[in-house]
Design a protein around this motif. Structure first.
Motif, PDB file in Angstrom:
ATOM      1  N   LYS A  13       0.840  -1.208   0.000  1.00 45.88           N
ATOM      2  CA  LYS A  13       0.000   0.000   0.000  1.00 45.88           C
ATOM      3  C   LYS A  13       0.872   1.253   0.000  1.00 45.88           C
ATOM      4  O   LYS A  13       0.634   2.188  -0.770  1.00 45.88           O
ATOM      5  CB  LYS A  13      -0.926  -0.014   1.219  1.00 45.88           C
ATOM      6  N   GLN A  14       1.891   1.260   0.832  1.00 47.60           N
ATOM      7  CA  GLN A  14       2.780   2.418   0.913  1.00 47.60           C
ATOM      8  C   GLN A  14       3.593   2.576  -0.371  1.00 47.60           C
ATOM      9  O   GLN A  14       3.797   3.687  -0.855  1.00 47.60           O
ATOM     10  CB  GLN A  14       3.705   2.250   2.117  1.00 47.60           C
ATOM     11  N   GLY A  15       4.043   1.464  -0.939  1.00 46.39           N
ATOM     12  CA  GLY A  15       4.796   1.524  -2.195  1.00 46.39           C
ATOM     13  C   GLY A  15       3.960   2.086  -3.327  1.00 46.39           C
ATOM     14  O   GLY A  15       4.419   2.947  -4.086  1.00 46.39           O
ATOM     15  N   ARG A  16       2.730   1.618  -3.436  1.00 46.97           N
ATOM     16  CA  ARG A  16       1.842   2.137  -4.488  1.00 46.97           C
ATOM     17  C   ARG A  16       1.544   3.611  -4.281  1.00 46.97           C
ATOM     18  O   ARG A  16       1.512   4.393  -5.237  1.00 46.97           O
ATOM     19  CB  ARG A  16       0.549   1.325  -4.528  1.00 46.97           C
ATOM     20  N   ALA A  17       1.328   4.002  -3.026  1.00 43.01           N
ATOM     21  CA  ALA A  17       1.045   5.414  -2.731  1.00 43.01           C
ATOM     22  C   ALA A  17       2.265   6.284  -3.038  1.00 43.01           C
ATOM     23  O   ALA A  17       2.124   7.398  -3.553  1.00 43.01           O
ATOM     24  CB  ALA A  17       0.628   5.568  -1.269  1.00 43.01           C
ATOM     25  N   ALA A  18       3.475   5.785  -2.756  1.00 44.40           N
ATOM     26  CA  ALA A  18       4.692   6.542  -3.055  1.00 44.40           C
ATOM     27  C   ALA A  18       4.863   6.708  -4.564  1.00 44.40           C
ATOM     28  O   ALA A  18       5.206   7.795  -5.046  1.00 44.40           O
ATOM     29  CB  ALA A  18       5.910   5.849  -2.456  1.00 44.40           C
ATOM     30  N   LEU A  19       4.606   5.652  -5.325  1.00 45.89           N
ATOM     31  CA  LEU A  19       4.703   5.739  -6.789  1.00 45.89           C
ATOM     32  C   LEU A  19       3.663   6.694  -7.347  1.00 45.89           C
ATOM     33  O   LEU A  19       3.943   7.481  -8.258  1.00 45.89           O
ATOM     34  CB  LEU A  19       4.559   4.350  -7.418  1.00 45.89           C
ATOM     35  N   ASP A  20       2.460   6.660  -6.783  1.00 48.29           N
ATOM     36  CA  ASP A  20       1.401   7.564  -7.230  1.00 48.29           C
ATOM     37  C   ASP A  20       1.771   9.021  -6.914  1.00 48.29           C
ATOM     38  O   ASP A  20       1.595   9.910  -7.748  1.00 48.29           O
ATOM     39  CB  ASP A  20       0.071   7.195  -6.558  1.00 48.29           C
ATOM     40  N   ALA A  21       2.301   9.251  -5.723  1.00 47.58           N
ATOM     41  CA  ALA A  21       2.715  10.609  -5.349  1.00 47.58           C
ATOM     42  C   ALA A  21       3.801  11.115  -6.294  1.00 47.58           C
ATOM     43  O   ALA A  21       3.768  12.263  -6.735  1.00 47.58           O
ATOM     44  CB  ALA A  21       3.218  10.621  -3.908  1.00 47.58           C
ATOM     45  N   ALA A  22       4.748  10.251  -6.622  1.00 51.63           N
ATOM     46  CA  ALA A  22       5.829  10.642  -7.531  1.00 51.63           C
ATOM     47  C   ALA A  22       5.288  10.994  -8.914  1.00 51.63           C
ATOM     48  O   ALA A  22       5.718  11.973  -9.528  1.00 51.63           O
ATOM     49  CB  ALA A  22       6.856   9.522  -7.632  1.00 51.63           C
ATOM     50  N   ARG A  23       4.331  10.204  -9.393  1.00 51.02           N
ATOM     51  CA  ARG A  23       3.715  10.500 -10.700  1.00 51.02           C
ATOM     52  C   ARG A  23       2.980  11.836 -10.656  1.00 51.02           C
ATOM     53  O   ARG A  23       3.095  12.642 -11.580  1.00 51.02           O
ATOM     54  CB  ARG A  23       2.750   9.383 -11.104  1.00 51.02           C
ATOM     55  N   ARG A  24       2.231  12.069  -9.592  1.00 48.10           N
ATOM     56  CA  ARG A  24       1.467  13.313  -9.473  1.00 48.10           C
ATOM     57  C   ARG A  24       2.365  14.536  -9.417  1.00 48.10           C
ATOM     58  O   ARG A  24       2.002  15.602  -9.915  1.00 48.10           O
ATOM     59  CB  ARG A  24       0.562  13.257  -8.248  1.00 48.10           C
ATOM     60  N   LEU A  25       3.557  14.376  -8.826  1.00 45.58           N
ATOM     61  CA  LEU A  25       4.495  15.486  -8.711  1.00 45.58           C
ATOM     62  C   LEU A  25       5.523  15.512  -9.845  1.00 45.58           C
ATOM     63  O   LEU A  25       6.376  16.389  -9.879  1.00 45.58           O
ATOM     64  CB  LEU A  25       5.225  15.417  -7.366  1.00 45.58           C
ATOM     65  N   SER A  26       5.439  14.530 -10.744  1.00 43.62           N
ATOM     66  CA  SER A  26       6.405  14.391 -11.853  1.00 43.62           C
ATOM     67  C   SER A  26       7.844  14.345 -11.340  1.00 43.62           C
ATOM     68  O   SER A  26       8.733  15.019 -11.847  1.00 43.62           O
ATOM     69  CB  SER A  26       6.241  15.533 -12.859  1.00 43.62           C
ATOM     70  N   VAL A  27       8.045  13.531 -10.317  1.00 45.52           N
ATOM     71  CA  VAL A  27       9.354  13.376  -9.691  1.00 45.52           C
ATOM     72  C   VAL A  27       9.807  11.921  -9.853  1.00 45.52           C
ATOM     73  O   VAL A  27       9.064  11.009  -9.511  1.00 45.52           O
ATOM     74  CB  VAL A  27       9.274  13.717  -8.179  1.00 45.52           C
ATOM     75  N   PRO A  28      11.024  11.706 -10.364  1.00 45.89           N
ATOM     76  CA  PRO A  28      11.511  10.320 -10.448  1.00 45.89           C
ATOM     77  C   PRO A  28      11.853   9.801  -9.049  1.00 45.89           C
ATOM     78  O   PRO A  28      12.406  10.543  -8.223  1.00 45.89           O
ATOM     79  CB  PRO A  28      12.760  10.432 -11.322  1.00 45.89           C
ATOM     80  N   VAL A  29      11.496   8.568  -8.774  1.00 43.52           N
ATOM     81  CA  VAL A  29      11.802   7.969  -7.476  1.00 43.52           C
ATOM     82  C   VAL A  29      12.452   6.604  -7.671  1.00 43.52           C
ATOM     83  O   VAL A  29      12.292   5.963  -8.711  1.00 43.52           O
ATOM     84  CB  VAL A  29      10.548   7.810  -6.581  1.00 43.52           C
ATOM     85  N   ALA A  30      13.175   6.188  -6.644  1.00 38.34           N
ATOM     86  CA  ALA A  30      13.751   4.852  -6.565  1.00 38.34           C
ATOM     87  C   ALA A  30      13.297   4.283  -5.228  1.00 38.34           C
ATOM     88  O   ALA A  30      13.578   4.865  -4.172  1.00 38.34           O
ATOM     89  CB  ALA A  30      15.274   4.920  -6.645  1.00 38.34           C
ATOM     90  N   LEU A  31      12.581   3.176  -5.272  1.00 38.83           N
ATOM     91  CA  LEU A  31      12.075   2.586  -4.039  1.00 38.83           C
ATOM     92  C   LEU A  31      13.098   1.647  -3.423  1.00 38.83           C
ATOM     93  O   LEU A  31      13.814   0.938  -4.123  1.00 38.83           O
ATOM     94  CB  LEU A  31      10.779   1.827  -4.295  1.00 38.83           C
ATOM     95  N   ARG A  32      13.142   1.657  -2.111  1.00 40.94           N
ATOM     96  CA  ARG A  32      13.955   0.727  -1.349  1.00 40.94           C
ATOM     97  C   ARG A  32      13.142   0.324  -0.131  1.00 40.94           C
ATOM     98  O   ARG A  32      12.162   0.992   0.217  1.00 40.94           O
ATOM     99  CB  ARG A  32      15.289   1.348  -0.934  1.00 40.94           C
TER     100      ARG A  32
END
Length: 130
Positions: A13-32
């Motif tokens: 749930k947190q991973g999906r929310a982090a990816l969604d937040a990154a898309r909404r802000l147009s920010v590249p992210v790397a999950l760990r």
């Protein structure tokens, strides 16, 4: 393009929310995973989490070489280890043989660590303002 923001997560749930937040802000992210997560979540869970997210996930194994090997057996191919240098050299060789990326972390990683229950969008916005 700017360097990805590293975000440490605990679950799907947190991973999906982090990816969604990154898309909404147009920010590249790397999950760990959260620090030492392989010890309390388990290698199998983390491999399944990466599959469910559909993006690479850096698995933090802390200083436990056994967890690095367990994560490799479970299918994870991005691993972080913060133990002894002589052990890191051997683990890096093993990871190379399995086409896995290995990171020997000699200091705590610079990343946004989400706590359980955090709002990833709010935390990411605050992190970007720092």
């Amino acid at each position: 393009m700017s360097a990805p923001v590293a975000i440490a997560i605990h679950d799907l749930k947190q991973g999906r929310a982090a990816l969604d937040a990154a898309r909404r802000l147009s920010v590249p992210v790397a999950l760990r995973t959260a620090p030492g997560a392989a010890a309390y979540l388990g290698a199998g869970y983390l491999a399944a989490l990466e599959d469910a997210l559909g993006v690479p996930l850096l698995v933090d194994c802390g200083g436990d070489a056994g967890l690095v090997m367990a994560a490799l057996r479970a299918g994870s191919r991005r691993l972080a280890f913060n133990g002894r240098h002589d052990v890191a050299i051997k683990l890096q060789s093993m990871c190379g043989q399995m086409n896995a990326r290995f990171e020997w972390e000699t200091r705590p990683p610079s990343c946004l660590v989400l706590a359980p229950g955090d709002d990833p969008l709010r935390r990411l916005v605050l992190h970007l303002r720092e």
